[in-house]
Every structure is written in structure tokens, then in C-alpha cells.
Design a protein around this motif. Structure first.
Motif, PDB file in Angstrom:
ATOM      1  N   THR A 130       0.838  -1.213   0.000  1.00 48.36           N
ATOM      2  CA  THR A 130       0.000   0.000   0.000  1.00 48.36           C
ATOM      3  C   THR A 130       0.868   1.256   0.000  1.00 48.36           C
ATOM      4  O   THR A 130       0.514   2.250  -0.622  1.00 48.36           O
ATOM      5  N   ASN A 133       2.177   1.685  -3.529  1.00 45.93           N
ATOM      6  CA  ASN A 133       1.083   2.136  -4.390  1.00 45.93           C
ATOM      7  C   ASN A 133       0.732   3.591  -4.123  1.00 45.93           C
ATOM      8  O   ASN A 133       0.472   4.349  -5.053  1.00 45.93           O
ATOM      9  N   ARG A 136       3.265   5.734  -5.836  1.00 42.49           N
ATOM     10  CA  ARG A 136       3.002   5.816  -7.286  1.00 42.49           C
ATOM     11  C   ARG A 136       1.780   6.689  -7.556  1.00 42.49           C
ATOM     12  O   ARG A 136       1.756   7.481  -8.493  1.00 42.49           O
ATOM     13  N   ASN A 137       0.764   6.530  -6.721  1.00 47.36           N
ATOM     14  CA  ASN A 137      -0.477   7.258  -6.909  1.00 47.36           C
ATOM     15  C   ASN A 137      -0.260   8.777  -6.864  1.00 47.36           C
ATOM     16  O   ASN A 137      -0.858   9.525  -7.615  1.00 47.36           O
TER      17      ASN A 137
ATOM     18  N   ASN B  61      -8.961  -1.493  -8.054  1.00 47.97           N
ATOM     19  CA  ASN B  61      -7.535  -1.414  -8.387  1.00 47.97           C
ATOM     20  C   ASN B  61      -7.306  -1.243  -9.887  1.00 47.97           C
ATOM     21  O   ASN B  61      -6.352  -0.593 -10.301  1.00 47.97           O
ATOM     22  N   GLY B  65      -5.763   2.100 -11.843  1.00 45.76           N
ATOM     23  CA  GLY B  65      -4.558   1.955 -12.654  1.00 45.76           C
ATOM     24  C   GLY B  65      -3.448   1.163 -12.000  1.00 45.76           C
ATOM     25  O   GLY B  65      -2.337   1.111 -12.517  1.00 45.76           O
ATOM     26  N   PHE B  66      -3.716   0.531 -10.858  1.00 43.91           N
ATOM     27  CA  PHE B  66      -2.676  -0.272 -10.207  1.00 43.91           C
ATOM     28  C   PHE B  66      -2.549  -1.648 -10.858  1.00 43.91           C
ATOM     29  O   PHE B  66      -1.472  -2.232 -10.880  1.00 43.91           O
ATOM     30  N   PRO B  84      -1.580   4.645 -12.316  1.00 37.78           N
ATOM     31  CA  PRO B  84      -2.102   5.562 -11.295  1.00 37.78           C
ATOM     32  C   PRO B  84      -1.802   7.017 -11.659  1.00 37.78           C
ATOM     33  O   PRO B  84      -0.868   7.290 -12.412  1.00 37.78           O
ATOM     34  N   PHE B  90      -6.296   7.000  -4.361  1.00 41.38           N
ATOM     35  CA  PHE B  90      -6.813   5.765  -3.776  1.00 41.38           C
ATOM     36  C   PHE B  90      -6.649   5.841  -2.251  1.00 41.38           C
ATOM     37  O   PHE B  90      -5.567   6.135  -1.759  1.00 41.38           O
ATOM     38  N   PHE B  92      -6.715   3.615   1.047  1.00 42.84           N
ATOM     39  CA  PHE B  92      -6.600   2.177   1.319  1.00 42.84           C
ATOM     40  C   PHE B  92      -7.397   1.762   2.547  1.00 42.84           C
ATOM     41  O   PHE B  92      -7.767   2.583   3.387  1.00 42.84           O
TER      42      PHE B  92
END
Lengths: 236, 259
Positions: A130, A133, A136-137, B61, B65-66, B84, B90, B92
Motif C-alpha cells: 500500500t 502504491n 506511485r499514486n 484497483n 490503474g494499479f 495511477p 486511492f 486504502f
């Protein structure tokens, strides 16, 4: 201290020094300028062997942890090498580098390299997907991900590994100096025994090794306590 | 009641077109998503509702774009999604905030392109918006579960995205905190005009929050039905209309009303 003093008084042979004699031994060494010289020599070796190992092992371990294939390929080798005591490398290090500083540095390097590699490898595997991610997000470049996500993620485990490894390196330097060189605290111990059973100096050397080891460990513990690094030990 | 014309007049924000997802594990392939088609309008609040493990998080997801779909395509503002993007953040399930950063550090995480003054202003604004004033210098380990979740929402909002993807964001919270978080989220949604796609397995939650509830079947997940929740906010959760819609979804999923 008192128990030490009483035990020595009662023991036969009279070779072992009493506390006061050790203090005198330390003073004698300090007056000759040897104490300071030997401490610096030992610290010098530990620093270079350990820093060289850290500089190579941490990126190497991080890479292995990141690329699963690298780990699959090299992990068996690492696991075989790991249980070998660093001291078992003494003959080989002398064969390769002769008797001298390089051999001692090599031993300390060997003692530090594998534990640090394994620590770094495991630290990478504990990075939360997470967090990657999220990085990257928010549009971070790969370099920024390394700097802002991976680096802080692995720090708590790395610091713990660095602390333990520094302890090992400090253990190994004493052994290395007994065999491969003629300066340092390890040399002091073996030399004091060989040159006329000066057990007061032997124990003086041991005391210094213990004290410096303690100081090194306390220094590393202070690093662990930094708040931005300490998160790994918190309730999370 | 919200007139339907208001929502239909808005343009399409997100379009999911024929999305399939097949996972291969130990040589066996598992169909997770089957022929998903979905459109979400700008500013809409949509809940993806389905049983645990049905693939709704996988869909989220893919939309974010993950994960790439096995086939099909996702379009946002008419452009295909390839990865992404900071315009769509996003949120979580849990442990999404960075434990090594303070509240301020977390909220400012995505603001590295802004000049320091603007960054500080935004951080201050969102600290206040999610009610974390006084905790600016606190680390996540010092916060409660609800505060951590609000922090993550603040971190997402701070980069001013036009969409939010939330993956069971309140699932780990106790029921009271969860209720409070829902009204907070609605307040923020109304203030900030974001398009929200919210994954949940909680029927009540979906009916309380969403403009539309997308009911998904068990694996392989298909869209079973889309339910329009035509009740204006704040919603009275004991009104006949609410209960009727809620019970409709309970029946749709095949659950009886008795425990």
C-alpha cells in the motif's frame, strides 16, 4: 568489584590481577601513550571494515530483496556462508592478504557483510505494497519512491541490523588483532600475555573492549530512538 | 429529493468497458471479474457493494490503474487509464498512511511540486477539514484508527484530485466511529465536489452514502443490479424510502431480514 577482589585473593597461582592492579595497568598504558593508540587502531579497523561492508551490503541486499529472482539465485549461497564463523576466515585472509591490516579489515568486512545483506533483503520484503502504491499514486518518480517510500520503510530494520552487526564487528576485531596485526586492543591482550604474563594488562584490555563496545551500542541505540525512524517498533 | 435531471445532465467521468480479470495462481486460472460495464457521472458518489472477496477491490484497483485488466478498458474523462495518476487518489483499507511521517508530513506528501507557502496553506486547511487540529506533529502510531483514516482522506484531498477511490476505508473502525466517518465523508464530498467510487461489503453503508449502489455478485463478479438511491442528504435512516431501498438490496443479495 569486591567479589572480584576477594576471589583473586583466595585463588592459587596469583597470576590474575586485582581490580586496583588493572587500574594501575590502564594508567601505565595511558602514560606510555599505548592505550590511546591501540583504541584508535581498533576503532579504525572496525570503522573501515564495517563501513565498507555496509556501503556494499545494504544496496546489494536491497536489490536482492526487490528482485525475487536475485534472491532465489543467491539465497542458498548466503544461507551456507552465514553460519560460518567470521573467525574461520582467518587462515584464508592471511593467505590472501598476508599478516597485516588488510587481513584484519577483510575479517571484519566478512563478519559484517552477510548479516547486513540479509537484514536489507528482509527489510525490503516488509515494505507494505500500500505504501508503494500510494507513492506511485501521488505521482512520484522511481527515484522519489526510493527516497520517500523505500528508504524510510526499511530504516527501522536496517538500524537494528546495523546495531547488531556493529557488535559482531567489534567482537571480530579483537580476534583479528590477536592474529594478524601488532596494534590494537586484541594485540594488547595477546602481547601482554606473551610478554611476561602481564595479566593486569590483559584484563585492562578486556575492560576497554567492554567499555567501548558499550559506548558503540549506546550510540546505535540513540539512532533507533529517533522518532521518524522509531515507527517500526511502535504499536503499528 | 434530488431531481434525476440534475444527475443525468452531468457528463460521464468514468467509463468501464467490457472489463475482465483472470488471475493465474499455481497454474489454475480464476475468473475474478466478468464483463464489467459501468459509467459514473462527474461528481457522483457510487458504491460498489458485494460480498467479501468477490472482486470489487480488484475492480477498484483496475480503475485506479494499479492492476491492468485482462481485457477491456477503463476510460476517465475519455482517456484510457494506463496507470495511477495524482488526479485520482486511492484511499486504502488500513495502514495506508506513512508511519514515519507526522500528520503534517503525511498530508503534505503529495504536495512536493508546490511552493512551500502554498503547501503550508493547504496542509493547514486539510488538517482543519478532517478535524486533526492540535495533532499536526503527531505520528500515526499516536493516533486512533478513525484519526488515521481521516488523515489518509486528508492526504488524498490535499492534492485536489477530481476522483477518490475508497477501498472499504472504514472497515477496521468501530461502529460508532464508522457512522461519524460516513457523515464526515459526505460533508467533505459536498464541500469539495469530488467523484467518489467507494467499495464496501456493508449494505447499510452503501445506502447511507451513495447516489447509486452497484450490487456485485459473488465470484466471478458481475454487476447484478444498479440501485439509484433517490434520497437527499442528510438521510433519515428510518424513513420508509430508506428502508425500502435497503431491503431491496438485502433481497437482491439473497439475505433474509432475520438474524
Amino acid at each position: 568489584m569486591l567479589a572480584w577482589d576477594i576471589l583473586i585473593r583466595w585463588s592459587p597461582g596469583g597470576l590474575l590481577p586485582r581490580p586496583w592492579e588493572v587500574v594501575q595497568g590502564l594508567t601505565e598504558l595511558a602514560q606510555k601513550g599505548l592505550l590511546f593508540k591501540y583504541i584508535v587502531a581498533s576503532l579504525f579497523r572496525v570503522t573501515w571494515g564495517y563501513v565498507a561492508a555496509a556501503v556494499l551490503a545494504i544496496p546489494f541486499g536491497l536489490m536482492l530483496g526487490w528482485h525475487r529472482r536475485g534472491e532465489l539465485a543467491l539465497n542458498p549461497l548466503i544461507q551456507i556462508l552465514r553460519p560460518i564463523s567470521p573467525l574461520a576466515w582467518i587462515p584464508i585472509s592471511i593467505l590472501w592478504f598476508g599478516v597485516g591490516d588488510v587481513a584484519a579489515l577483510f575479517l571484519i568486512f566478512m563478519a559484517s557483510f552477510l548479516p547486513l545483506t540479509v537484514t536489507a533483503m528482509n527489510a525490503v520484503k516488509n515494505i507494505l505494497p500500500t505504501h508503494l502504491n500510494a507513492g506511485r499514486n501521488f505521482g512520484l518518480s522511481p527515484a522519489q519512491i526510493v527516497l520517500k517510500v523505500i528508504y524510510p520503510s526499511v530504516m527501522p530494520q536496517l538500524i537494528a541490523g546495523l546495531r547488531i552487526t556493529l557488535g559482531i564487528a567489534w567482537l571480530v576485531v579483537v580476534a583479528a588483532e590477536m592474529i594478524a596485526v601488532n596494534s590494537g586492543l586484541g594485540f594488547l591482550i595477546i602481547d601482554a600475555r606473551n610478554a611476561g604474563n602481564r595479566y593486569d594488562l590483559v584484563v585492562a584490555g578486556m575492560v576497554m573492549i567492554g567499555l567501548i563496545g558499550l559506548v558503540l551500542d549506546l550510540g546505535m541505540r540513540r539512532l533507533e530512538k529517533l522518532k521518524s525512524l522509531r515507527w517500526g517498533y511502535a504499536s503499528e | 429529493m434530488t431531481p434525476p435531471s440534475r444527475t443525468t445532465a452531468r457528463e460521464t467521468k468514468l467509463r468501464v468497458q467490457g472489463v475482465n480479470k483472470v488471475f493465474t495462481r499455481d497454474g489454475k486460472s480464476v475468473n475474478v471479474l466478468e464483463d464489467i460495464d459501468l459509467e459514473i457521472r462527474d461528481g457522483e458518489f457510487v458504491c460498489l457493494l458485494g460480498p467479501s472477496g468477490c472482486g470489487k477491490s480488484t475492480l477498484l484497483n483496475i480503475v485506479a490503474g494499479f492492476t491492468p485488466p485482462t481485457s477491456g478498458q477503463v476510460y476517465i474523462d475519455g482517456e484510457p487509464v494506463t496507470g495511477p495518476d495524482p488526479r485520482r487518489i486511492f484511499v486504502f483499507q488500513e495502514r495506508g498512511v506513512f508511519p514515519w511521517l507526522t500528520v503534517e508530513g503525511n498530508i503534505g506528501f503529495g504536495l512536493f511540486r508546490l511552493p512551500p507557502k502554498e503547501k503550508a496553506r493547504r496542509i493547514a486547511h486539510y488538517v482543519k477539514l478532517v478535524g486533526l487540529s492540535g495533532f499536526e506533529q503527531a505520528y500515526p502510531a499516536e493516533l486512533s484508527g478513525g484519526m488515521k483514516q481521516r488523515l489518509e482522506v486528508a492526504r488524498a484531498l490535499a492534492v485536489n484530485p477530481d476522483m477518490l477511490f475508497l477501498d472499504e476505508p472504514f472497515g477496521a473502525l468501530d461502529s460508532i466511529t464508522r457512522l461519524l466517518m460516513r457523515s464526515e465523508l459526505l460533508r467533505i464530498w459536498e464541500a469539495e465536489k469530488k467523484t467518489i467510487l467507494f467499495v464496501t461489503h456493508d449494505i447499510e453503508e452503501s445506502v447511507q452514502l451513495a447516489d447509486r449502489v452497484v450490487v456485485m455478485s459473488a465470484r466471478p463478479a458481475k454487476i447484478q443490479r444498479v440501485v439509484e438511491i433517490d434520497i437527499p442528504h442528510p438521510r433519515d435512516i428510518s424513513s420508509p424510502r430508506y428502508l425500502k431501498l435497503r431491503d431491496g438490496i438485502f433481497e437482491e443479495i439473497g439475505l433474509a431480514h432475520k438474524v
